[in-house]
Design a protein around this motif. Structure first.
Motif: not given
Length: 791
Positions: A479-483
């Protein structure tokens, strides 16, 4: 767009998936030429075509296009005035037939009011040549065989060939079935040198004469054309030669006939190939659950639950990817095998697909940009032939990218600065990012360097990101976690893999406190982000469920309101009709009373007034909307009838007592010495204290008893056209009035019909003790459609 990006992101594999849905050679040609477009209007046009194809697939199961061969070589041969063979003509015929059927298909869609956006104008360019198409269909079979109907002469020749072959077989049967069969090695007729022969044992060759055409390998069998069949075989051979000549003439004629239309036929093939290609895009989108992307002229990319199209749908993990609006650079950090490279490729391949007019593997509402070029440096670029190391290979690729990028480009860099000293690699990566940012280019990179986490935090229009790891299992969730920058899990992974705790503890002493604090902080952020995402997904499901419930309720409310208005309208109409009918009946009753008044000199008998009052009372209908009215509740109690209650018979104005209930709506009532069956609508309950007292009755002068007619009663009752319950009620009242009027014989007309009224009438008459006898009327008076009753 540069060809290297198509190779790096495996765009040809996407085209390979599309190829499985194509059925025409022209469609395959168009697929080979498919490349991403960089013009906004061109991309919009391509996506609109695909949308039309998806609508047709959903509504009509796709455009009906069969397998179509490549006819370009045939058209080139027609250009130089060459003649086509049967197979080539059959392939052109199929294109012409398909052109007509596709035109008819779209005409039918117009009749069904199915609106398309752009495909209709393309279909209108198809040229149909009905007369030539019909001639080709009549002349050439689908497999290229020339039909008998191609020409009258060919038809006659083939009939002659059939007749001659039959004659030959009949002649040959004398040898295969007669006494000569014993001279044959096998009693069959076969072919040698295109002539019918029989297999004769070699030593009996002189028994038949004729011509020897062949012999077996052993020499024991000779294939002989008997002398008696030679002439017939000659005739057959001559007919076959004439057939070939006529077939050749037909092919020449048909080739010359279609030669002037070769440009139109070629255009039709191209249009059908394009429609086939649109069909394939729509079917591929349907099967992969791809959706129509929105287009952003500002290159604001927002992909919702995007997935890589080349990964198994059962295993692929979806991600939300955003770039362009709030930030133009994303720095993805974290350990290997977390999914960083796949995220880069997912963003890149989706952009290429969308700019090629394909639907994208993401949820509806996703937005893509229109980039003038997409560049990528992904994978190992080392080359022994060119004497390039991994670092040199990457730098060579980055150099080429920096020379070509513009403010409308997208750059994807994997492991930027890797392959050299970490300090130098990180510094070089930051300098490259600054250079790209200065040109306004959008960029996504992956890296292991912790220095770039700080860079992502400090730089404007730049955001950190990472791939989520499960803190308990230390396995990636992809899962991509932006920020959130990536956390280094190296020591934890090493410990999980079995490295001794002593080594792990010593390694931790070499890591600075600041680095450990940073890792702990990132870990907390990841955990909070995970909980927030889970809560968000839970709320999203709840909101979606509530929205569905709300839509269902709104729909039901709308249907309820529509039904209510419809019922109100029906009720108003029915009420108006009933009021109108009641008014007419009241007018007739009043008119009848006036006539009686005139006939009897102004002295209308009391019982006739009571009768009229009863009829007027029967016109009254309660309003169902007033059922809760307190005044009406008291009136309603007057009709709550029970055995032994005192009642007022409204139609007679007489008081009586309820003896028993008869059926659903009738009661047996004791009125003085009479017992009568009366409808409950004609009864009103009264308190026994309200009954006339005996002494008051004694004070009244006793009138002389005489028989008088209580109402104008006919000796005939016509029940035809009445409902069963209404008919039985009228029959009971009619018999009562007939008895009161001293009628000895009456006629009940119930008709034949289904027999329900006749049966109900007879059952009632059998149960009434005042009926002496009854029977059907005479044939000339209605037969079994009427019953004569003796009272």
């Amino acid at each position: 767009m540069n060809s290297k990006i198509l190779e790096t992101l495996e765009f040809d594999r996407i085209k390979g998936q599309l190829a499985q849905y194509l059925v025409s050679a022209a469609g395959h040609r168009e697929l080979t030429q498919l490349v991403p477009q960089t013009d906004y209007e061109a991309v919009k046009e391509l996506l609109t075509e695909t949308t039309d194809g998806a609508d047709i697939l959903r509504l009509e199961d796709g455009i009906p296009i069969p397998q179509l061969a490549d006819i370009k070589p045939q058209l080139k041969r027609l250009k130089i005035k060459a003649n086509l063979n049967g197979t080539e003509l059959a392939q052109i015929t199929k294109v012409l037939q398909t052109s007509m059927s596709v035109k008819n298909f779209f005409d039918q869609m117009r009749e069904k009011k199915i609106k398309l956006r752009v495909l209709t104008t393309q279909v209108d360019r198809l040229v149909t040549i009905p007369s030539i198409t019909q001639r080709l269909v009549r002349s050439i079979d689908s497999d290229g065989r020339i039909n008998d109907e191609a020409s009258a002469k060919l038809h006659g020749i083939r009939q002659l060939i059939t007749q001659t072959e039959t004659e030959i077989h009949q002649q040959m049967e004398r040898y295969t079935r007669g006494k000569n069969a014993k001279y044959l090695s096998d009693p069959i007729v076969t072919m040698r040198n295109d002539r019918y022969v029989i297999p004769v044992i070699a030593r009996y060759r002189n028994k038949f004469g004729g011509v020897v055409h062949d012999q077996s390998a052993s020499g024991q069998t000779l294939y002989i054309e008997p002398a008696a069949v030679v002439e017939t075989n000659n005739r057959l051979r001559q007919a076959q030669i004439e057939e070939r000549q006529e077939m050749q003439r037909v092919l020449i004629e048909l080739s010359q006939m279609i030669a002037p239309y070769r440009h139109d036929i070629g255009q039709n093939e191209a249009i059908l190939g394009h429609l086939d290609f649109i069909n394939a895009k729509a079917r591929w989108a349907h099967d992969t659950k791809a959706t129509l992307p929105l287009l952003s002229k500002e290159n604001h990319v927002s992909l919702r639950k995007a997935r890589h199209p080349l990964i198994d749908p059962q295993r692929v993990v979806t991600n939300d990817i955003k770039i362009g609006e709030d930030y133009q650079a994303i720095i993805i950090t974290g350990p290997n095998t977390g999914g960083k490279t796949i995220t880069l490729k997912t963003l890149g391949i989706i952009q290429l697909m969308g700019q090629s007019g394909l639907f994208i593997p993401a949820e509806e509402g996703s937005t893509i940009g229109i980039f003038d070029n997409v560049f990528a440096d992904i994978g190992d670029e080392q080359s022994l032939e060119q004497n390039l190391s991994t670092f040199s290979g990457h730098m060579d690729g980055v150099k080429a990218i920096l020379e070509q990028i513009t403010s409308r480009s997208l750059v994807l860099l994997d492991e930027l600065g890797a392959g050299t000293d970490p300090k130098e690699g990180a510094a070089l990566a930051m300098a490259i990012l600054d250079n790209i940012g200065s040109k306004g280019t959008m960029v996504v990179i992956t890296t292991h360097y912790p220095e770039l986490k700080v860079y992502g935090y400090d730089r404007a229009k730049t955001i950190n990101a990472s791939m989520e790891f499960d803190q308990e299992t230390l396995k990636p969730t992809y899962k991509l976690l932006l920020g959130i920058p990536g956390r280094s899990n190296g020591l934890e992974i090493a410990q999980r893999l079995g490295i001794s705790l002593q080594v792990i503890d010593e390694a931790r002493t070499f890591v600075s406190d600041n680095s450990q604090d940073l890792n702990n902080m990132i870990g907390d952020l990841v955990e909070q982000r995970k909980k927030a995402r889970e809560e968000s997904e839970k709320l999203a499901k709840l909101v979606a469920k509530n929205e569905k419930v709300q839509r269902d309720l709104d729909e039901k409310l709308t249907r309820f309101n529509e039904q209510r208005d419809k019922l109100y309208e029906q009720a108003r109409s029915k009420a108006n009709h009933q009021v109108s009918m009641a008014k007419k009946k009241a007018d007739r009753i009043i008119h009848h009373l006036r006539q009686l008044e005139v006939q009897q000199g102004g002295n209308v008998k009391e019982n006739e007034l009571i009768d009229a009052q009863g009829q007027l009372n029967a016109l009254h209908h309660d309003n169902p909307r007033l059922q809760h009215n307190s005044v009406l509740q008291r009136a309603k109690q007057k009709h709550d009838l029970h055995k032994g209650d005192a009642v007022l018979v409204k139609s007679y104005g007489q008081y009586g007592e309820l003896l028993s209930k008869r059926g659903n709506h009738k009661w047996e009532v004791q009125i003085g010495i009479l017992k009568m069956e009366i409808d409950e609508n004609n009864l009103e309950k009264v308190a026994k204290k309200d009954l006339p007292r005996e002494k008051d009755a004694k004070r009244r002068p006793r009138a002389a008893v005489r028989t008088t007619q209580t109402r104008k009663t006919s000796a005939r009752l016509d029940l035809r056209g009445h409902r069963y319950e209404q008919a039985m009620s009228e029959l009971s009242n009619f018999i009562d009035h007939a008895l009161l009027n001293n009628l000895s014989t009456v006629t009940i007309i119930h008709g034949k019909g289904t027999g329900a009224l006749r049966k109900g009438t007879q059952q009632y008459l059998q149960s009434n003790p005042r009926v002496k006898s009854f029977s059907y009327a005479s044939p000339n008076a209605g037969g079994d459609g009427a019953t004569i009753v003796n009272l």
